[in-house]
Design an enzyme around this catalytic site. Structure first.
Site, PDB file in Angstrom:
ATOM      1  N   ASP A 175      77.865  17.327  39.233  1.00 17.33           N
ATOM      2  CA  ASP A 175      76.935  18.268  39.368  1.00 17.33           C
ATOM      3  C   ASP A 175      76.046  18.339  38.223  1.00 17.33           C
ATOM      4  O   ASP A 175      75.113  19.323  37.780  1.00 17.33           O
ATOM      5  CB  ASP A 175      77.598  20.005  39.418  1.00 17.33           C
ATOM      6  N   GLN A 177      80.731  12.996  42.153  1.00 16.02           N
ATOM      7  CA  GLN A 177      81.885  13.902  41.237  1.00 16.02           C
ATOM      8  C   GLN A 177      81.230  13.040  39.739  1.00 16.02           C
ATOM      9  O   GLN A 177      80.478  13.105  39.656  1.00 16.02           O
ATOM     10  CB  GLN A 177      83.468  13.280  41.300  1.00 16.02           C
ATOM     11  N   LYS A 196      73.381  13.822  39.850  1.00 12.58           N
ATOM     12  CA  LYS A 196      72.904  11.893  40.095  1.00 12.58           C
ATOM     13  C   LYS A 196      72.396  11.770  41.816  1.00 12.58           C
ATOM     14  O   LYS A 196      71.747  11.070  41.119  1.00 12.58           O
ATOM     15  CB  LYS A 196      74.376  11.597  40.655  1.00 12.58           C
ATOM     16  N   GLY A 222      77.837  17.021  46.699  1.00  7.50           N
ATOM     17  CA  GLY A 222      77.343  17.532  47.131  1.00  7.50           C
ATOM     18  C   GLY A 222      75.926  17.272  46.235  1.00  7.50           C
ATOM     19  O   GLY A 222      75.520  17.436  44.939  1.00  7.50           O
ATOM     20  N   HIS A 223      74.891  16.097  47.214  1.00  7.92           N
ATOM     21  CA  HIS A 223      73.799  15.590  46.174  1.00  7.92           C
ATOM     22  C   HIS A 223      72.374  16.591  46.587  1.00  7.92           C
ATOM     23  O   HIS A 223      72.247  15.800  47.521  1.00  7.92           O
ATOM     24  CB  HIS A 223      73.468  14.742  45.726  1.00  7.92           C
TER      25      HIS A 223
HETATM   26  P1  IMP Z   1      88.374  17.407  45.867  1.00 11.89           P
HETATM   27  O1  IMP Z   1      87.870  16.369  45.810  1.00 11.89           O
HETATM   28  O2  IMP Z   1      87.788  18.720  46.932  1.00 11.89           O
HETATM   29  O3  IMP Z   1      90.244  17.634  46.131  1.00 11.89           O
HETATM   30  O4  IMP Z   1      88.553  18.385  45.069  1.00 11.89           O
HETATM   31  C1  IMP Z   1      89.911  18.274  43.404  1.00 11.89           C
HETATM   32  C2  IMP Z   1      88.547  18.621  42.760  1.00 11.89           C
HETATM   33  O5  IMP Z   1      87.404  17.791  42.196  1.00 11.89           O
HETATM   34  C3  IMP Z   1      88.018  20.213  42.227  1.00 11.89           C
HETATM   35  O6  IMP Z   1      88.116  20.624  40.840  1.00 11.89           O
HETATM   36  C4  IMP Z   1      86.400  20.538  42.816  1.00 11.89           C
HETATM   37  O7  IMP Z   1      86.197  21.380  42.641  1.00 11.89           O
HETATM   38  C5  IMP Z   1      86.095  18.869  42.157  1.00 11.89           C
HETATM   39  N1  IMP Z   1      85.235  18.152  42.376  1.00 11.89           N
HETATM   40  C6  IMP Z   1      85.108  17.402  44.511  1.00 11.89           C
HETATM   41  N2  IMP Z   1      83.093  17.014  44.340  1.00 11.89           N
HETATM   42  C7  IMP Z   1      82.527  17.814  43.036  1.00 11.89           C
HETATM   43  C8  IMP Z   1      82.081  17.662  43.025  1.00 11.89           C
HETATM   44  O8  IMP Z   1      80.740  16.389  43.945  1.00 11.89           O
HETATM   45  N3  IMP Z   1      80.685  18.191  42.124  1.00 11.89           N
HETATM   46  C9  IMP Z   1      81.699  19.096  40.681  1.00 11.89           C
HETATM   47  N4  IMP Z   1      82.861  19.187  40.981  1.00 11.89           N
HETATM   48  C10 IMP Z   1      83.217  18.554  42.762  1.00 11.89           C
END
Ligand code: IMP
Length: 438
Positions: free
Chosen positions: A17, A226, A20, A44-45
């Site tokens: 977040d 991420q 990017k 989420g972009h």
């Molecule tokens: P997962 O990727 O859904 O398995 O989540 C694992 C961890 O990564 C959790 O803490 C999510 O909140 C975090 N996470 C996954 N995708 C994002 C993103 O795009 N932005 C911020 N945190 C993310």
């Protein structure tokens, strides 16, 4: 002298977040190719173009320009149903001319992965990770267990049927053991068969496409999802995602040699945020964190969850710069801090009565880390229309200089608002012209 390629990787340097999507979209002017290299629709972009806001989850940020080839590489796990939905939302917003390619080696997120994500999270109680529940972890688990389904397997109906049947048989044993309903092979098979003809024309060997584009001197952006602190290997394990957002993961995740990545741009938010659980040394909760959350709209793009807020943590970004390899950084959301009297930057931690500049591997040590701060004065003047570094208020310049000093990587860009024209270039990122340059 070895050949210079025209490529930049764009990597989140914190917990995701960082903005990017906006920076990829900004740099994608005259670009030839954007390659998303890991993760799935957990990302989420959020991108603003001419005051219109678009949200991308698994689609690369070059999708808005019909001249750009967008690649979803082998390192991704892709939910084809969610992908088609994302495309149909874009179509309703007027985006219907694009070039999108899916790696034949990318793995498919199946409905049972989403159910398993939910079950595993719920079974962890207070130790839950706080995943996005998009099935990302279970899909990568199947890939590592060598039972996952790749897009190339999906194209071969007999093989797809065989792997799917086996997988459903095994997953149903798990569902049963958790007291959950079993899932039906026929329902999933028919659902996936129906969408095959909608995506098969996009499925190719993207590794060859990216390699040839780079060999031909085209401009290529590698777009991560991420952030490095969510990296499975170098992040704050176990509160991480199931892939590696680092620049160093790109060769494997895309299928190209290491030397083809020329520059690596770390995207750095001017403060810290985190969604999901896990340690967060500079986190604070008061009127100032509420202010930052509201002004910065710090709510999850994928889940809508309020993000946790903290001061800038130079230890974390230094760690990200080292394990990922940043040649440059972009500071985003600097405008959000306008109006605050004092700003803090964590430069080291006290852990077990000892000062350290490094991020510990132990979750206990990280949870107990007490940040050592330097304090700087804030600024009051609106900076959202500032066009150069020189125009910034003195205290904003001092804040940026302190970040640069404590992170140890040069700042090449600043972002002071969501629009493309709210970006300030300090250093040129690309060396030469690409195919799409006039
Ligand atoms: P997962 O990727 O859904 O398995 O989540 C694992 C961890 O990564 C959790 O803490 C999510 O909140 C975090 N996470 C996954 N995708 C994002 C993103 O795009 N932005 C911020 N945190 C993310």
């Amino acid at each position: 002298m070895s050949k210079k390629y025209n490529s930049i990787s764009i990597v989140g340097s914190q917990w995701g977040d960082e903005g990017k999507g906006k920076i990829t979209n900004y740099l994608s002017k005259n670009i030839d190719m954007v390659v998303r290299y890991q993760g799935g629709n957990n990302a989420g972009h959020s991108i603003v173009i001419k005051e219109k806001r678009y949200t991308l989850h698994s689609i690369p940020s070059g999708i808005f320009d019909p001249n750009i080839r967008n690649i979803m590489s082998n390192g991704m796990v892709i939910n084809p149903i969610a992908l088609l939905k994302e495309l149909s939302i874009l179509k309703k917003q007027g985006i219907d001319k694009y070039q999108l390619f899916i790696s034949d080696r990318a793995h498919i997120v199946m409905p049972y992965h989403i159910l398993l994500d939910e079950i595993y999270e719920n079974s962890k109680g207070k130790d839950k990770i706080g995943t996005t529940k998009k099935g990302i972890g279970p899909a990568y688990t199947d890939k590592s267990s060598r039972i996952g389904i790749r897009f190339v397997d999906f194209l071969d109906d007999e093989l797809f049927k065989k792997i799917l049947k086996n997988n459903i048989k095994n997953k149903n044993k798990i569902f049963k053991s958790y007291g959950e309903m079993e899932i039906s092979f026929n329902k999933i098979y028919n659902q996936y068969k129906k969408i095959r003809n909608e995506i098969e024309h996009m499925i190719v060997d993207t590794s060859i496409m990216v390699y040839e584009a780079l060999e031909n001197g085209e401009k290529v952006l590698f777009e991560g999802a991420q952030g490095v602190l969510l990296c499975l290997d170098h992040g704050t394990f176990p509160f991480v995602t199931s892939s590696s957002p680092t620049s160093s993961s790109i060769p494997v995740n895309v299928g190209i040699p290491i030397h083809m990545i020329n520059k690596s741009l770390g995207i750095v938010k001017a403060y810290s945020t985190r969604v999901g659980t896990g340690g967060f040394p500079t986190e604070f909760n008061n009127k100032i964190s509420d202010f930052i959350r509201n002004v910065g709209n710090e709510y999850g793009t994928t889940t809508g969850r309020p993000r946790r807020v903290g001061w800038f943590d130079a230890c974390l970004v230094r760690h990200a710069a080292r394990v990922s390899g940043f040649t440059d950084i972009t500071i985003t959301l600097l405008d959000v801090l306008t109006g605050l009297d004092t700003l803090k930057i964590a430069t080291s931690y006290i852990i077990n009565n000892k000062e350290t500049k490094y991020v510990p591997a132990s979750r206990k040590d990280f949870n107990e880390a007490k940040p050592v701060y330097v304090e700087l004065k804030g600024w009051k003047k609106d900076i959202s229309n500032v066009k150069s570094f020189d125009e910034l208020p003195l205290n904003a310049k001092k804040y940026l200089k302190a970040i640069e000093k404590h992170v140890g990587v040069k700042i090449s860009q600043l972002s002071v608002g969501p629009e493309k024209n709210q970006t300030i270039d300090i250093n040129e990122m690309f060396n030469n012209k690409g195919k799409n340059d006039k």
